[in-house]
Enzyme design. Sequence first.
Site, PDB file in Angstrom:
ATOM      1  N   LYS A 133     -14.807   7.962 -17.061  1.00  8.97           N
ATOM      2  CA  LYS A 133     -14.352   7.275 -15.854  1.00  8.97           C
ATOM      3  C   LYS A 133     -14.956   7.952 -14.631  1.00  8.97           C
ATOM      4  O   LYS A 133     -15.180   9.170 -14.630  1.00  8.97           O
ATOM      5  CB  LYS A 133     -12.825   7.349 -15.810  1.00  8.97           C
ATOM      6  CG  LYS A 133     -12.177   6.523 -14.718  1.00  8.97           C
ATOM      7  CD  LYS A 133     -10.648   6.582 -14.840  1.00  8.97           C
ATOM      8  CE  LYS A 133      -9.978   5.681 -13.826  1.00  8.97           C
ATOM      9  NZ  LYS A 133      -8.502   5.699 -13.989  1.00  8.97           N
ATOM     10  N   LEU A 182      -7.858   4.029  -7.047  1.00 10.60           N
ATOM     11  CA  LEU A 182      -7.406   4.175  -8.439  1.00 10.60           C
ATOM     12  C   LEU A 182      -6.013   3.606  -8.672  1.00 10.60           C
ATOM     13  O   LEU A 182      -5.524   3.643  -9.801  1.00 10.60           O
ATOM     14  CB  LEU A 182      -7.403   5.649  -8.885  1.00 10.60           C
ATOM     15  CG  LEU A 182      -8.708   6.438  -8.797  1.00 10.60           C
ATOM     16  CD1 LEU A 182      -8.477   7.851  -9.345  1.00 10.60           C
ATOM     17  CD2 LEU A 182      -9.828   5.771  -9.568  1.00 10.60           C
ATOM     18  N   SER A 208      -6.615   1.267 -13.992  1.00  9.75           N
ATOM     19  CA  SER A 208      -7.793   1.567 -13.223  1.00  9.75           C
ATOM     20  C   SER A 208      -8.979   1.992 -14.082  1.00  9.75           C
ATOM     21  O   SER A 208     -10.107   2.033 -13.569  1.00  9.75           O
ATOM     22  CB  SER A 208      -7.471   2.663 -12.200  1.00  9.75           C
ATOM     23  OG  SER A 208      -7.146   3.869 -12.832  1.00  9.75           O
ATOM     24  N   ILE A 229      -2.021   7.094 -14.485  1.00 10.33           N
ATOM     25  CA  ILE A 229      -0.915   7.548 -13.635  1.00 10.33           C
ATOM     26  C   ILE A 229       0.234   6.544 -13.687  1.00 10.33           C
ATOM     27  O   ILE A 229       1.365   6.869 -13.362  1.00 10.33           O
ATOM     28  CB  ILE A 229      -1.396   7.773 -12.177  1.00 10.33           C
ATOM     29  CG1 ILE A 229      -0.338   8.507 -11.337  1.00 10.33           C
ATOM     30  CG2 ILE A 229      -1.787   6.461 -11.516  1.00 10.33           C
ATOM     31  CD1 ILE A 229      -0.817   8.963  -9.978  1.00 10.33           C
ATOM     32  N   GLY A 230      -0.092   5.325 -14.138  1.00  5.46           N
ATOM     33  CA  GLY A 230       0.950   4.299 -14.229  1.00  5.46           C
ATOM     34  C   GLY A 230       0.612   3.284 -15.311  1.00  5.46           C
ATOM     35  O   GLY A 230       1.243   2.234 -15.431  1.00  5.46           O
ATOM     36  N   GLY A 231      -0.420   3.623 -16.095  1.00  2.00           N
ATOM     37  CA  GLY A 231      -0.880   2.701 -17.143  1.00  2.00           C
ATOM     38  C   GLY A 231      -2.388   2.559 -17.175  1.00  2.00           C
ATOM     39  O   GLY A 231      -2.934   1.741 -17.927  1.00  2.00           O
ATOM     40  N   SER A 232      -3.081   3.350 -16.390  1.00  4.39           N
ATOM     41  CA  SER A 232      -4.510   3.140 -16.146  1.00  4.39           C
ATOM     42  C   SER A 232      -5.420   3.382 -17.342  1.00  4.39           C
ATOM     43  O   SER A 232      -6.580   2.964 -17.321  1.00  4.39           O
ATOM     44  CB  SER A 232      -4.971   4.004 -14.965  1.00  4.39           C
ATOM     45  OG  SER A 232      -4.555   3.428 -13.753  1.00  4.39           O
TER      46      SER A 232
END
Lengths: 561, 561
Positions: A133, A182, A208, A229-232
């Site tokens: 990434k 992001l 992201s 961080i939240g599903g990325s």
Amino acid sequence: MSQGANWQELVADKQRRQKASIPQDWLVAVPPAAVLDVTAFPEQCGLLSERELQITNTVDVGVLLQKLAAAEWSSVEVTTAFYKRAIVAQQLVNCLTEIFVDKALARAAELDKHLKSTGSVVGPLHGLPVSLKDQINLKGLETTMGYASWIGKYADKDAVLAEILYECGAVPFVRTNVPQTLMWPETYNLVFGRTLNPANRLLTPGGSSGGEGALIHLRGSPLGVGSDIGGSIRIPALFNGLYGLRPSYGRVPYAGSSNSMYGQDSIPSVLGPLSNSLSGIKAFMQAVIGREPWLRDPLAVRKKWDDEAYALAGHGSGQALCFAILWDDRIVIPHPPVIRALEMTRDALTAAGHKVIDWKPIKHLELNDAISAVWKAGALEDYRATTAASGEPIISSMSPTNDGIVDASVRPDVIGVSAYQLWQAQNARAHLRKEYLDHWEQTVEVTGTGRPVDAIISPGAPFAAPPHGKNGNSNYTKVLNALDYVACTFPVTKVDPTLDAKKPPHQFLNDADEVNYNLYDPVTFQNAPVGLQVVGRTLEEEAVIAMTEIVDSALKAAAGA
Amino acid sequence: MSQGANWQELVADKQRRQKASIPQDWLVAVPPAAVLDVTAFPEQCGLLSERELQITNTVDVGVLLQKLAAAEWSSVEVTTAFYKRAIVAQQLVNCLTEIFVDKALARAAELDKHLKSTGSVVGPLHGLPVSLKDQINLKGLETTMGYASWIGKYADKDAVLAEILYECGAVPFVRTNVPQTLMWPETYNLVFGRTLNPANRLLTPGGSSGGEGALIHLRGSPLGVGSDIGGSIRIPALFNGLYGLRPSYGRVPYAGSSNSMYGQDSIPSVLGPLSNSLSGIKAFMQAVIGREPWLRDPLAVRKKWDDEAYALAGHGSGQALCFAILWDDRIVIPHPPVIRALEMTRDALTAAGHKVIDWKPIKHLELNDAISAVWKAGALEDYRATTAASGEPIISSMSPTNDGIVDASVRPDVIGVSAYQLWQAQNARAHLRKEYLDHWEQTVEVTGTGRPVDAIISPGAPFAAPPHGKNGNSNYTKVLNALDYVACTFPVTKVDPTLDAKKPPHQFLNDADEVNYNLYDPVTFQNAPVGLQVVGRTLEEEAVIAMTEIVDSALKAAAGA
């Protein structure tokens, strides 16, 4: 670039340089935009030889590593094969940022030479091309992370994870696209544009880590590294039919990688792998942890790879497990294909001799609110500080209709607060974590195994990959970041208009549920991959990988039956 | 209390109730204030029987546990003995908050009954009285934590650590004094007043776990639990001649304990043990971790007690270690007795066959600034919110001249900032941690062992216990909270005016160094214990305990030689 350049000039220059970094003889005549499913194109385009197709179609990373270690395939030929396919992918779905063929092939040649002269591999990932990434710094390359303001920002050293991957024998070979900041579950920015879903280019690949998702979907990389961080990691993995692991805070070293919202260390982003095979997920985790990352990253947890945990020592040695299915989070009811995937998984696990019960979700809304409150506390100031250098707008929507830019350079969803207010949000979240842990422990009373539920099987989103700009719900992944639970995605099926007809409206739980219901239409979502996640507790990486293997085998056995 | 009560009334009532909780026949005729060293008084006061003195003089917790497990001493008699001595200590140095004799003795009697009827212990701490800092909630007791506003705040359940201690067979028997807000390195509040140092009552016992320090100093408890956010376990341990361990974040469960600055989770406080013996430190850690605290506290690290690490697997099995001495932190030069303790330790380790080199400190000032910036970000609002309920003043100094209260209810050292500014401080600190870790790793080039430095031997303060109100420098402990390094204190010597004469002024490093130089006077500090700390890396609790054992043995061997 000159100091006075505006952001459009910076972007135009960067785009020119990116194009120039593609070997001219790897350019192909791509299908027109009206062709939605481009997954078969890499095999049809004629750029890859039979052998290169054989290599890139070897989805099992364990097999690739064996062949590389045995010098059956050289690293140069494996890297070349994946590189060509990655460049085809780039032309189809716009998934890459940095392209550095010479650097990667030089590295591969070194590895081949080492193996030939010493007879031994450099490390457990010897010769394997790995995509990264666009956060994971590689010395000498720009890390723009989708910010026009960061064009020209060359890294003066490798990120700790990159160092470790090199030491393990890997060949970092491309970097992949992200959304600006992001902090979106789709992949669009002003520098590299939008990444598309290979199964249906009208759909988002998620974000992201969407560049990774789309690239690996097209088999342009055997193993990629994203951040979550939240599903990325998980959202792109799910939307592209991949395995993707969200490890706990600090299990994989983050030091030296670029990021947004530096210093927000309450709900931090984590790095983790995406792959077409679970063997890729396991190989990555075992290799990275084996290098003792805590000796280089002060935030990396001093905890060795635990073979006993992988053998499910704490979970009845993997015999007769008790899984719990989260049918919905009491916020939004998933679309029919997701429900069908849950049913398929339940049936497969039951057939494999495991027990499956229902998971009762508690406080998912509160957990999602808590995590959002923490991020929002300083997000806008962070975005403003970062974008100020070039004057680029802050993207306020992932919708393609306006290319995501609104006039006001403000994301209306982020309003700063005081440090004290942030602490209150963080405290609320700590209490919710305790409540959830107690809730999980209490399931010992209903499993019949003498243990609490071994793992939860949960949707990763209430939908398969939605159209661009429509990925408006990350609650099913985000809640696990709030809890710091380990989660690994696995593919189950694809959206099938025959099997997944729209249902009559149910009693809506709230406005979001109604919006989500209205979003579904079997034809729009046609062909989109559908996956789920296996959820374990904090720092249970080994056990979660092992349990995902059990789930995956059960599904494959059921499909073959 | 009635809703309308002012804080003075609340305090008066609480003080009355505290006095009433002391068995009347345990009151003794205490020496006048002019008697400074009261350490011998518990043995002279006549309250404790010969056997009770024998029990309470058994400083080795390992021996106490053996005798309890063998039913040689019952828990009731051990608990009674320590309780009587604790009550004497209370009358001498004012170290207790909650006194609950009946509850503790009932618990002890239960344990005795269990052992008698089953022949086996309840757990590894069977029958052992354990004192708790006034944060660790016990069901049915008030947790005031030095706040008038919290008088009447009864806990409806045990803290997770208390639950675990009960399961291990321990007997929580007193709670101990703290400073208001917990954010002072001394021990004074408006509810319970000031705790004194038993070696010299004009000196502070340190803080914030000062009640523990003073109590254990007088052998009023064999094992206590404190908390440490900037030195709050280690400072009292050092000032009272004790062993005290600061574990890494999350190694000991904090959930369910009271605290100040809830939600400040970047540089969190940690719970840990204080004892007159290292066997007490080890027994505590092994017992608590053995109960898998991560199944009850979501912030507790999933990491078992590691016997290999305790056997110093990563440190040459404890043979020919390389220690590095931090002579000073380049901010403040320690007083002569501290330098003498470092020299004694260096000589003892060298004599024991270990290598000792100098530690080069880097960025201690920056690390201390970073940690302060994080705390200050929301501290004042936290203090105001907590004290508002009763209208009690916020204490702005530990000086006894004004009893610590100034007119303005503001601590001038704490000014709130935005969440974004807090993130910047947190980010600066993350970079400093990385720099320090790299610095430590690079010592591999100078140790000659093939390993980086095994542990640092560091002052825990630039002085022995100073007079009340004069503990103005916590940098030697705080820097390790910023780094999240494990540190264990050990006693070395006492201030001796003959050996520790004041030196002529040196070239001062800065104003703080000059202030510190001027503070020293051998007579003022006479008889104060002098200790140091063994410093290891994050999550190296097992190795740090083992290396402290090595240091301690070397010092004892040197003293006997």
